[in-house]
Structure formats: C-alpha cells, structure tokens
Design a protein around this motif. Structure first.
Motif, mmCIF file in Angstrom:
data_model
loop_
_atom_site.group_PDB
_atom_site.id
_atom_site.type_symbol
_atom_site.label_atom_id
_atom_site.label_comp_id
_atom_site.label_asym_id
_atom_site.label_seq_id
_atom_site.Cartn_x
_atom_site.Cartn_y
_atom_site.Cartn_z
ATOM 1 N N ASN A 53 0.662 -1.201 0.035
ATOM 2 C CA ASN A 53 -0.099 0.033 -0.087
ATOM 3 C C ASN A 53 1.027 1.321 -0.319
ATOM 4 O OD1 ASN A 53 -2.711 -1.376 0.014
ATOM 5 N ND2 ASN A 53 -2.395 -1.801 2.125
ATOM 6 N N LEU A 54 2.274 1.023 -0.165
ATOM 7 C CA LEU A 54 3.101 2.165 -0.353
ATOM 8 C C LEU A 54 2.936 2.793 -1.399
ATOM 9 C CD1 LEU A 54 6.359 0.687 1.541
ATOM 10 C CD2 LEU A 54 4.808 2.317 2.470
ATOM 11 N N PRO A 55 3.364 4.003 -1.589
ATOM 12 C CA PRO A 55 3.424 4.813 -2.963
ATOM 13 C C PRO A 55 4.403 3.786 -3.916
ATOM 14 C CG PRO A 55 4.073 6.282 -1.267
ATOM 15 C CD PRO A 55 3.809 5.020 -0.672
ATOM 16 N N GLU A 56 4.152 3.936 -5.238
ATOM 17 C CA GLU A 56 4.787 3.057 -6.248
ATOM 18 C C GLU A 56 6.205 3.359 -6.174
ATOM 19 O OE1 GLU A 56 3.832 2.208 -11.002
ATOM 20 O OE2 GLU A 56 4.666 4.173 -10.429
ATOM 21 N N VAL A 57 6.876 4.458 -5.990
ATOM 22 C CA VAL A 57 8.297 4.556 -5.920
ATOM 23 C C VAL A 57 8.772 3.907 -4.765
ATOM 24 C CG1 VAL A 57 10.041 6.179 -5.460
ATOM 25 C CG2 VAL A 57 8.255 6.867 -7.128
ATOM 26 N N ALA A 58 8.073 3.893 -3.652
ATOM 27 C CA ALA A 58 8.539 3.211 -2.536
ATOM 28 C C ALA A 58 8.615 1.766 -2.371
ATOM 29 C CB ALA A 58 7.806 3.479 -1.134
ATOM 30 N N ILE A 59 7.633 1.162 -3.441
ATOM 31 C CA ILE A 59 7.426 -0.270 -3.472
ATOM 32 C C ILE A 59 8.571 -0.695 -4.466
ATOM 33 C CG2 ILE A 59 6.020 -2.129 -4.845
ATOM 34 C CD1 ILE A 59 3.477 -0.489 -3.686
ATOM 35 N N VAL A 60 8.970 0.087 -5.468
ATOM 36 C CA VAL A 60 9.902 -0.152 -6.329
ATOM 37 C C VAL A 60 11.452 -0.310 -5.594
ATOM 38 C CG1 VAL A 60 11.389 0.647 -8.332
ATOM 39 C CG2 VAL A 60 8.696 0.765 -8.693
ATOM 40 N N ILE A 61 11.829 0.843 -4.727
ATOM 41 C CA ILE A 61 12.774 0.984 -4.057
ATOM 42 C C ILE A 61 12.865 -0.323 -3.127
ATOM 43 C CG2 ILE A 61 13.884 2.129 -2.440
ATOM 44 C CD1 ILE A 61 12.909 4.864 -3.417
ATOM 45 N N ASN A 62 12.000 -0.557 -2.288
ATOM 46 C CA ASN A 62 12.087 -1.664 -1.596
ATOM 47 C C ASN A 62 12.224 -3.127 -2.350
ATOM 48 O OD1 ASN A 62 11.276 -3.006 1.161
ATOM 49 N ND2 ASN A 62 9.624 -4.278 -0.189
ATOM 50 N N ALA A 63 11.516 -3.281 -3.658
ATOM 51 C CA ALA A 63 11.856 -4.534 -4.205
ATOM 52 C C ALA A 63 13.201 -4.700 -4.862
ATOM 53 C CB ALA A 63 10.651 -4.239 -5.510
ATOM 54 N N VAL A 64 13.655 -3.381 -5.310
ATOM 55 C CA VAL A 64 15.193 -3.474 -5.980
ATOM 56 C C VAL A 64 15.955 -3.754 -4.685
ATOM 57 C CG1 VAL A 64 16.987 -1.902 -6.896
ATOM 58 C CG2 VAL A 64 14.706 -2.025 -7.832
ATOM 59 N N CYS A 65 15.862 -3.156 -3.530
ATOM 60 C CA CYS A 65 16.947 -3.342 -2.410
ATOM 61 C C CYS A 65 16.648 -5.145 -1.976
ATOM 62 C CB CYS A 65 16.206 -2.577 -1.321
ATOM 63 S SG CYS A 65 16.888 -0.706 -1.470
ATOM 64 N N GLU A 66 15.262 -5.732 -1.969
ATOM 65 C CA GLU A 66 15.286 -6.894 -1.622
ATOM 66 C C GLU A 66 16.260 -7.718 -2.582
ATOM 67 O OE1 GLU A 66 10.771 -7.449 0.268
ATOM 68 O OE2 GLU A 66 11.227 -7.832 -1.945
ATOM 69 N N ARG A 67 16.143 -7.401 -3.805
ATOM 70 C CA ARG A 67 17.201 -8.273 -4.998
ATOM 71 C C ARG A 67 18.409 -7.984 -5.079
ATOM 72 N NH1 ARG A 67 13.330 -10.524 -8.510
ATOM 73 N NH2 ARG A 67 14.933 -12.001 -9.091
ATOM 74 N N ILE A 68 19.013 -6.690 -4.689
ATOM 75 C CA ILE A 68 20.324 -6.498 -4.712
ATOM 76 C C ILE A 68 20.933 -6.651 -3.496
ATOM 77 C CG2 ILE A 68 21.800 -4.615 -4.894
ATOM 78 C CD1 ILE A 68 20.231 -3.155 -6.838
ATOM 79 N N LEU A 69 20.402 -6.464 -2.139
ATOM 80 C CA LEU A 69 21.269 -6.911 -1.071
ATOM 81 C C LEU A 69 21.941 -8.257 -0.863
ATOM 82 C CD1 LEU A 69 19.265 -5.001 1.555
ATOM 83 C CD2 LEU A 69 21.400 -4.357 0.702
ATOM 84 N N PRO A 70 21.132 -9.339 -1.145
ATOM 85 C CA PRO A 70 21.936 -10.720 -1.237
ATOM 86 C C PRO A 70 22.888 -10.822 -2.210
ATOM 87 C CG PRO A 70 19.018 -11.058 -1.405
ATOM 88 C CD PRO A 70 19.741 -9.382 -1.558
#
Length: 269
Positions: A53-70
C-alpha cells in the motif's frame, strides 16, 4: 520524491526492477503487476498490507533492495573463493551481473582501465557468442599455452576494431557488441575458407598423383608403352600420395587446433 517520473524512467532504462519469475526487460508497470501478484502469493497478509500500500516509488525501491542486497553477499563469497557463481535463475543472474558490473567499473577507474577493454569484455558476453561455452576446458588450456602469438594477434585485432569506433559509440555497449560479434563471425568464416583452400590444394595434388599412378599401371600391364612413359613407378607414386596425405593431415590438424579453428568447431556444435 522530486522528479519521480525521471527516477522510474532510469529504473526502467537500467532494468533494475525485475519481478520474481520474470526476465529483465519489463516496464515498471508490467513488473509492478507481477511483483504484487507474487508477493500476495508468497508473503503474509500483514506484510502485504504494510508494503503493497506504499507509493509506487517506495514499492520499487523496496523491491530493488530486496533483490540487490543478497547479491553483495554472493559477490563477497565469490571474491573469497576466487570463483564465479553459476546462477540458473535469469533474474538472479541479471542482478548479480549488475552488481559485478558496478564493482568492475570502480576497479576500472582505480586501475585506469580504458574504455576499449571494458567494451571488448562486455561484448564477449553477448548471447551471439554463447557458443564459446562449447569449447572444452582442455582446449582452452591448450590455446592459452601453445598459441600465445595467435591470442595476442586476436586481442590486438579486437582492440584495433574497437579503437576505430567513435568514443561516443564505445559507451554504447550494444553497438560495440554488434561490431565484435560481426568480427568474430567473419574470422570464423575466413578460417573455414582457409580450410577449404587447404583441401582444394591437396585434392589437386591427389588428382595429379592418381593420373601418374594410372600411367604407371598402364606401363606395368602393357610394357610396350614404357618408351613413351618414362620415369614413372608405382612405388614412387604411392610414396608421393602418402607424403601428400600426411602433409594435408598435418595442415588441417594445425588449422583445427588454432584459435579460430577451435572457435569454428565450437560454433558448429
């Protein structure tokens, strides 16, 4: 966030947002649909209520971080083991390549690597050259140890090819990849023509030997022809054929074991 559209455009351009189960290349809109659908399937209802339910930009940032950090942990292990991981999932391999490219760019700046080298290395990863993976490990070792001059010449030609491109195009990896792939394919075609030339040369020799052999056989059957056909002998003819055949075999063997010979064989598989 200021310039939200610009931010999302850069995310899309650099293919940073890849939904689970998808390949790089989707638009942010398409990737978002697949991402939300997958999260609703695998994440808890509490997580979805909070993050989707976050703004689209926040969802994208969270999703990218989830994929890049590992990927940084994977890169760290690869460095410690001095190895490269084999990733069978396209999206994971895509993110690992992004992180590796970022690291390599820092190293290039520190070591003052030129743009030509970076362009060539990136170009050799083009899918048009996937057939390089068909080259057996043993042949790679043989090429490296016994064909050093050929390797140097090949690298020299690649560098000269890239140097002829305008600087602006060197930064365009798609253009560099296309040029390098075309050069490799042209070199393979040239090698095949050289092999056909060798075969044609010895085919002519074998034909001449066969004619001489036929004349020698005629003398053996009809001795009356001996005064007209002199200096011929079946033994000499047979010896010449064997010698020519060995020379032909040696030249073809050298051609097949050359760098372009190995690449040509790999491409034909």
């Amino acid at each position: 966030m200021k310039n939200e559209n610009v931010f999302l455009a850069q995310i899309e351009k650099n293919q940073l947002f890849v939904a689970p189960g998808r390949k790089a290349g989707d638009s942010v809109c398409v990737a978002m649909e697949h991402y939300k659908s997958e999260m609703l399937r695998v994440r808890s209802q509490e997580w979805c209520d909070e993050y989707l339910n976050l703004p689209e930009v926040a969802i994208v940032i969270n999703a990218v971080c989830e994929r890049i950090l590992p990927q940084f942990h994977l890169l760290e292990n690869a460095d410690e083991l001095k190895s490269n991981p084999l990733l069978c999932i396209d999206s994971q391999a895509h993110y690992y390549q992004l992180v590796s490219s970022m690291k390599n760019s820092f190293i290039s700046d520190f070591a003052k690597f030129d743009a030509q080298t970076t362009g060539i290395v990136s170009a050799l990863n083009n899918t048009r050259l996937d057939f390089f993976s068909n080259i057996p490990y043993e042949q790679m070792i043989q090429i490296r140890t016994s064909n050093e001059n050929v390797n140097i010449e090949f690298r020299k030609n690649l560098r000269e090819l890239v140097n002829t491109l305008p600087t602006t195009k060197i930064d365009d990896l798609a253009h560099v990849s296309s040029e390098v792939c075309a050069y490799v394919e042209a070199s393979v075609s040239k090698h095949k023509k050289e092999v056909e030339t060798i075969k044609a040369k010895y085919k002519t020799k074998h034909t001449q030997t066969a004619i001489i052999g036929t004349a020698s056989l005629a003398v053996a059957i009809y001795p009356v022809l001996a005064p007209f056909i002199t200096g011929l002998g079946l033994m000499a003819t047979g010896g010449k054929y064997i010698n020519d055949k060995l020379e032909e075999r040696n030249e073809l063997k050298q051609a097949s074991h050359s760098l372009m010979g190995v690449i040509s064989l790999a491409k034909s598989k």
